[in-house]
Design a protein around this motif. Structure first.
Motif, PDB file in Angstrom:
ATOM      1  N   GLY A  79       0.937  -1.253  -0.067  1.00 57.53           N
ATOM      2  CA  GLY A  79      -0.257   0.216   0.098  1.00 57.53           C
ATOM      3  C   GLY A  79       0.727   1.229   0.111  1.00 57.53           C
ATOM      4  N   PHE A  80       1.860   1.380   0.753  1.00 59.93           N
ATOM      5  CA  PHE A  80       2.684   2.367   0.794  1.00 59.93           C
ATOM      6  C   PHE A  80       3.486   2.610  -0.606  1.00 59.93           C
ATOM      7  CE2 PHE A  80       6.975   4.407   1.556  1.00 59.93           C
ATOM      8  CZ  PHE A  80       6.555   5.538   2.514  1.00 59.93           C
ATOM      9  N   ALA A  81       4.101   1.576  -1.103  1.00 63.07           N
ATOM     10  CA  ALA A  81       4.748   1.694  -2.290  1.00 63.07           C
ATOM     11  C   ALA A  81       3.751   2.338  -3.627  1.00 63.07           C
ATOM     12  CB  ALA A  81       5.245   0.590  -2.783  1.00 63.07           C
ATOM     13  N   VAL A  82       2.567   1.749  -3.598  1.00 66.04           N
ATOM     14  CA  VAL A  82       1.613   2.310  -4.443  1.00 66.04           C
ATOM     15  C   VAL A  82       1.287   3.815  -4.187  1.00 66.04           C
ATOM     16  CG1 VAL A  82      -0.876   2.162  -5.390  1.00 66.04           C
ATOM     17  CG2 VAL A  82       0.278  -0.067  -5.031  1.00 66.04           C
ATOM     18  N   VAL A  83       0.949   4.210  -3.008  1.00 65.51           N
ATOM     19  CA  VAL A  83       0.724   5.458  -2.608  1.00 65.51           C
ATOM     20  C   VAL A  83       2.115   6.412  -3.114  1.00 65.51           C
ATOM     21  CG1 VAL A  83       0.437   7.119  -0.726  1.00 65.51           C
ATOM     22  CG2 VAL A  83      -0.814   5.196  -0.729  1.00 65.51           C
ATOM     23  N   MET A  84       3.316   6.058  -2.770  1.00 65.43           N
ATOM     24  CA  MET A  84       4.419   6.654  -3.051  1.00 65.43           C
ATOM     25  C   MET A  84       4.550   6.648  -4.681  1.00 65.43           C
ATOM     26  SD  MET A  84       5.399   8.373  -0.434  1.00 65.43           S
ATOM     27  CE  MET A  84       6.566   9.111  -1.422  1.00 65.43           C
ATOM     28  N   THR A  85       4.128   5.949  -5.450  1.00 66.74           N
ATOM     29  CA  THR A  85       4.402   5.888  -6.968  1.00 66.74           C
ATOM     30  C   THR A  85       3.451   6.906  -7.421  1.00 66.74           C
ATOM     31  OG1 THR A  85       5.178   3.692  -6.846  1.00 66.74           O
ATOM     32  CG2 THR A  85       4.286   4.115  -8.833  1.00 66.74           C
ATOM     33  N   LEU A  86       2.618   6.915  -6.865  1.00 63.65           N
ATOM     34  CA  LEU A  86       1.279   7.822  -7.534  1.00 63.65           C
ATOM     35  C   LEU A  86       1.738   9.086  -7.038  1.00 63.65           C
ATOM     36  CD1 LEU A  86      -1.998   5.774  -6.721  1.00 63.65           C
ATOM     37  CD2 LEU A  86      -1.031   6.114  -8.690  1.00 63.65           C
ATOM     38  N   ILE A  87       2.244   9.349  -5.776  1.00 61.94           N
ATOM     39  CA  ILE A  87       2.680  11.035  -5.395  1.00 61.94           C
ATOM     40  C   ILE A  87       3.687  11.293  -6.444  1.00 61.94           C
ATOM     41  CG2 ILE A  87       3.895  12.155  -3.751  1.00 61.94           C
ATOM     42  CD1 ILE A  87       2.045  10.559  -1.545  1.00 61.94           C
TER      43      ILE A  87
END
Length: 414
Positions: A79-87
């Protein structure tokens, strides 16, 4: 010759290069960030995305080691990796602030390492003491990508180190021996990674300053190649190159264009009476006054000897005559002071012609303006004449014979 602004900038750049830290002067920082943005923004995007991918791969390894918290690992880390990728992608597309982007990965690693140690401390796996050494990759990745600013990276490095040591403390239940053992491995890696960050940012600053200095040198050589040494105006060759380009472009997209040719009346007498140094001063004064009368789009040059030439873009005949008259009067009012206290004035004669829309030969335009110039001389000098077809070549030849002054007549008949 470089102006005072250029000299000041070059001195500033040289001073920064002599500084062991190559610190960027405040007035050059915006330029520095733009330069680094062009070089490194896409690279930083790629590094951030690859780092998030590596974090996902780490999650797969975690699942194999920390088998008792697989669901928590998948939810928190992926979840953290997906959020940071989108940011990361959003910032790249909508807010391309390089200093911020430079610290994006180190900042995200603060959160990534916190989540990683949180999961590690919750797990009951017997491998947690050994597995905590994998956290060394966080500090290496954080400093590996820093390219622009070193000092802010020290803050993120300190925060990452704080998170890691906090995690190690709870993971080892405060065991001093385990913490010491971890430190003996972590601190050399920390020092190495900080050095990478320092060296990368130092290299970026040095390369930028050298690029800036080389750019000044290149422009100086280019200017030297197309500039008249005495007056600082364009020389004949460069004028002909620029004017020819404009004439050809004008054929495709017509726009009112006029040509002025002017030279100093009785220039030979000025040289003979006052010396060539004074003659040079006269030419420099004309160049200075003429430059101030021209717009940025106009092309002004010293065409040879005491003759000057100017291509006025977007200017019709009436406006060209007004400009020429204003220029003539300003030159007429120039006062030359001699060392013995004497003073004298000088004048110019000006010939004007307009570029016809069907004409693509610059030489025709120059010949017409030259004919108008010598008509002005024949009519008494210190005046402006507009070219007219009635000013034929035979009239010029008659003028040449009547004046019997070779220096006052140009070779307009070939």
């Amino acid at each position: 010759m470089p102006n005072e602004y250029e000299k000041d900038h070059r001195a500033l750049i040289q001073e920064a290069l002599n500084d062991p830290l190559a610190r960027i002067p405040e007035r050059l920082k915006s330029c520095y960030y733009e330069h680094q943005k062009a070089l490194n923004l896409k690279y930083l995007l790629q590094v951030n995305l690859i780092a998030q991918f590596a974090y996902v791969v780490y999650t797969l390894a975690d699942i194999l080691v920390l088998t008792d918290i697989r669901t928590l690992l998948i939810v928190s880390k992926l979840g953290f990796a997906v959020v940071m990728t989108l940011i990361t992608i959003w910032i790249y597309n909508h807010y391309q602030n390089l200093p911020l982007f430079d610290l994006l990965l180190p900042t995200s690693i603060i959160g990534a390492s916190s989540i990683w140690f949180f999961n590690l401390n919750i797990s009951e796996s017997p491998y947690t003491l050994i597995y905590q050494y994998a956290s060394l990759v966080f500090i290496v990745l954080a400093n590996l990508c820093v390219q622009v600013r070193f000092r802010p990276s020290l803050i993120t490095t300190s925060l990452i180190t704080l998170v890691i040591y906090t995690g190690v403390y709870f993971n080892t239940y405060g065991d001093a021996y385990q913490i010491l053992l971890f430190s003996l491995i972590y601190i050399p890696v920390l020092i190495f990674s900080v050095y990478i960050s320092w060296n990368s940012t130092l290299k970026s600053r040095t390369v930028f300053l050298h690029h800036l200095l080389n750019d000044y040198h290149r422009k100086a050589f280019e200017k030297l190649a197309h500039t008249d040494a005495l007056t600082g105006l364009n020389n004949r060759r460069y004028f002909e190159s620029l004017a020819t380009q404009h004439v050809h472009a004008n054929f495709e997209s017509p726009n009112p264009t006029t040509l002025l040719v002017f030279d100093v009346d009785h220039f030979k007498q000025i040289n003979d009476s006052y010396g060539h140094d004074i003659g040079d001063r006269v030419l420099q004064m004309i160049a200075d006054v003429s430059s101030k009368e021209m717009r940025h789009s106009d092309i002004l040059a010293r065409y040879g000897g005491e003759e000057f030439i100017a291509l006025l873009t977007g200017t019709n005949s009436d406006d060209a005559v007004k400009i020429a008259e204003r220029l003539r009067k300003r030159i007429e009012n120039i006062e030359v002071n001699l060392t013995d206290g004497r003073q004298f004035h000088f004048t110019v004669s000006i010939g004007i012609t307009i570029l016809e829309t069907f004409e693509t030969d610059l030489n025709v335009l120059i010949k017409q303006a030259d004919i108008a110039l010598y008509q002005a001389k024949a009519n008494g000098r210190n005046r402006v004449e507009h070219y007219d077809p009635s000013m034929d070549q035979s009239a010029i030849q008659n003028m040449k014979r009547s004046w019997n002054i070779e220096s006052d007549v140009k070779m307009i008949v070939e």
